[in-house]
Design an enzyme around this catalytic site. Sequence first.
Site, short mmCIF file in Angstrom:
data_model
loop_
_atom_site.label_atom_id
_atom_site.label_comp_id
_atom_site.label_asym_id
_atom_site.label_seq_id
_atom_site.Cartn_x
_atom_site.Cartn_y
_atom_site.Cartn_z
N HIS A 1 43.22 5.78 52.03
CA HIS A 1 44.18 6.33 52.98
C HIS A 1 45.02 7.43 52.35
CE1 HIS A 1 46.96 5.83 56.53
NE2 HIS A 1 47.83 6.33 55.66
N GLU A 2 45.56 7.17 51.16
CA GLU A 2 46.42 8.15 50.50
C GLU A 2 45.63 9.37 50.03
OE1 GLU A 2 49.53 7.90 50.82
OE2 GLU A 2 49.36 5.90 51.67
N HIS B 1 45.18 11.57 52.99
CA HIS B 1 46.41 12.34 53.24
C HIS B 1 46.48 13.54 52.32
CE1 HIS B 1 48.59 10.37 56.36
NE2 HIS B 1 48.78 9.23 55.72
N HIS C 1 47.26 10.98 60.55
CA HIS C 1 46.92 9.65 61.04
C HIS C 1 46.08 9.77 62.32
CE1 HIS C 1 50.58 8.20 58.70
NE2 HIS C 1 49.54 7.59 58.18
N GLU D 1 19.06 45.72 60.38
CA GLU D 1 20.39 46.21 60.71
C GLU D 1 20.77 47.37 59.82
OE1 GLU D 1 23.06 42.69 62.30
OE2 GLU D 1 22.39 42.30 60.26
#
Length: 715
Positions: free
Chosen positions: A20-21, A24, A30, A428
Site C-alpha cells: 500500500h505504501e 502511494h 486510494h 514520409e
Amino acid sequence: MGKQELSIGENCDDLGIVEHEFLHALGFWHEQSRFDRDDYVTIVWNQIKAGDKNNFILHNDTVSSSFGLPYDYSSVMHYRKTAFSKTASASTFLDSCHFEEPNICGMIQGDGGNAKWARVQRVKGGPQTDYTNLGRCQGAGFFMHFSTATGTRGDTAYLESRLFYPKRRSQCLQFYHYNSGGANDQLNIWVREYTTENPKGPLRLIQKISGGHQGSWELYHVTLDVSDKFRVVFEGVKGRKRSKGGLSLDDVNLSETKCPQYTWRIRNFTSLLATTPTGYETYSPRYLSPDGYSFHISLYINGVTDRPNKMAIYFHLTSGPYDDKLQWPCPWRQASMELMDQHPDIQHRMNNIRMITTDPTMNFTDSKGNVKYFWDNPQKVGSRFTDSNGNSFYRGPGYGYISYITHERLKSQSFIKGNDAIFLFSLEGKEHNFNSCDETESSNLGVPYDYSSVMHYGKKSYSKSGEPTIVTKIPEFLDVIGQRMEFSDSDLLKLNRLCNCTTTTTFLDSCHFEEPNICGMIQGDGGNAKWARVQTVEGGPQTDYTNLGQCQGGLQGSWELYHVTLDVFDKFRVVFEGVKGGGTSTGGLSLDDINLSETQCPQHTWRIRDFTSLLATTPDGSKTYSPRFLSPDGYSFQIALYIKGVTDNPDNMAVYLHLTSGPNDDSLQWPCPWRQASMELMDQNPNIQHRMNNRMVTTDPTKTSTDCKIQVYRY
C-alpha cells in the site's frame, strides 16, 4: 533519478501495508477516491471521525486516473469498511480488446439503434471462428457480430467503447473486420468527443467501410484526431442487398501512434514459404506517398542465393503520375517496412521494422561507367518493369536489407497467422521533422529546453547547401546541439518521468540557475527592467544559496526561505515581478533554488539560526522551543527539540509535539481528535527531488496518560 525513503513502522510491516505504501510512493490514490466511486460504494459521512473526512474526498478524472480499469473492491489501495469510523464496528497505448470476457472490455450497446451487436463464437454465414484464436482454443474465441441476415434496410446497431483520455492529438484505431453481409452493408466509425462546449458528446463520423474483401477477417487502420476524452463508436448499418451473415469485429487495438499508410497482406504465405525458390522476388503493389512519390517493395521470401534462410527486403522508387511535379533526386524521405506481429494485443507485439532514408546525394556507377544519383527519377536511373497484372512502369534500383528477418524468428512469433503475413508500409518526407508540435502531441514533461539532448538535431541537419538549418538563440550552444555521445541529464529526467520512475509524481520543477538557459525561464513582457543571472552583488548577496550552505545574519541580508501556495488547474507559468520601492537601496532582489511541486505547502517554518554553534554548545537534555503556531482549525501547538538528545540517548536529536493553550480553546473539540502533525527537518539539498525529510504523529483521542508512551522521533 534520486530515491524516496519509506518509513514502515511497528505493526505496519505486513505485506499488504508495505505494498500500500509503495503504491502511494509511486503516485497511486486510494481506490475509493476515484471519480466514479459513488457508482460502486456509499460513503457513510456521519460515521466518520471529525477531521478525517478529507480521506474520503473524491478526485475527478483529471486528478486521479483509473487507467481505464474497472473499480476494484479487492485493491490493496481500498479502505476497509470501518476506516476512520467513530465506532469500530460500524494506464503511447489506450486499449486492446479481444472480446474474450463477458464484459466486452467495458463496451456498451449505444443508444439510437434498433438492433444490437452480439458476442458470439461463430455465425452460420461466417465467420466460423474469431480471429484471436482462429478456433484453436476450445471454449474460447469470441467476437462481436451485427446480423444483417434478418431485419430491414436501414437497421442500425451501435457499439460504444469505454471512455479514453488522450494525451496526443492523433490516435490509430486498428481492428479486424469480417463482412459476410450484403454488398452494401456498412460499418461506420464514429467518435463521441466530450468537450466543455459539448459535454454530452456529439458523434463525429470518421470513416465509412463497405464492400471490400468478403469471407475473411481483414485488417483495418483508421486515423482518429481527438484531443478531449472520447469514446469510439462502431455503427453497423444493414443495406438493401441480400445478406447471409452480417458485420463482425475482433482484436480491436487503440494507440496514440500514426497509422501506417499502406497494408500488404500476402495470403497463403505458409505455402509460399514452402515453395518459393531461393533468389525469387515477390512484389508488392505500387503505392503513392502523401506527397506523390510512387514506390513498391520487393521481397525475397526464401532469401537471396547466398543467404537462403533469411528473408530479404528492398525498397524501390517507381514511375508515377506526379513525377513531372516532384523534386529529384527524391530528398530525405523515410521509408518504413514493417512485418506485423499479429499477436491480438498490440502491447505484446514485436513487429520487425526496418527503415531507409532517400539521401539525394547518394550515387552509384552504372555498367557503362556513368555516375548517377541513386534516388533520381526512375525513368532516368531505372528500367522498364511489368508486374503480375500486366502493368508496365519504370522501377529504380532497390535498397534494403539482405537479412531482413531469419526464418527461425519468422516462425517463432505471430508473424504468420491463418497462413497469412501482413506488411505495413509508409513513406514520409523529412520536413515534418522540423514541425513544432503542440503539447497534446509532444510533452516536454516539465523539463526545460535542452540544447545538449541526444534527441536534438545538429546545426546542419538535412541541409541542402551545407549551411545551418538550425540556429540557437543563445550562440554558445550552436556547436553543442546534435551531440550523440550520451544521454544528457535532461534526457535521463525525461525518461524517468515518461516511465513514471521519478521520486515523486508531484514534482514539477527545480531550478538553481547554474546553467545559462536559466531553466527555460524568460524575461517577461511588460516591465522596463530585467532580471540578471549573476554570482555576486556589491550590496548583497555575496554568494548564491545553492552552494553557500547556511547564511548568517538577520532577516535582511540573508537568504530566506519562502513557501507560496498556488491554486492552478490549467497549464501555467510562474512569474516573479520585482518592483523598486521609494527607499534607498544598496542592492536589490535576488532569487535562488526555486522548487515547484504538486504538494501542500507547510503551514509554518521554524528556522534555527546559528544551528552549528548550538549543536556544539547545547548540553545533553536541554530543550529548545519553537514559537507557538496555530493550525488552520485553531489548535495551538509548539515543538520541543533536544538538539543534543535526551540524557540516555545523547547522539540522537529528539523532537516532541506539544499542544498549548490558545485563543480558540473554548470552541474546539477535546480531546484533540485525529489531527496529524508533521514535524519536518528540511533536507536543504537544492533539488527537492533529492530531499528526504518527513516525520509525523497523530493525535489519538482515545489514548490516556497512563497507557500512552511518548513517541520520540529521532533524526
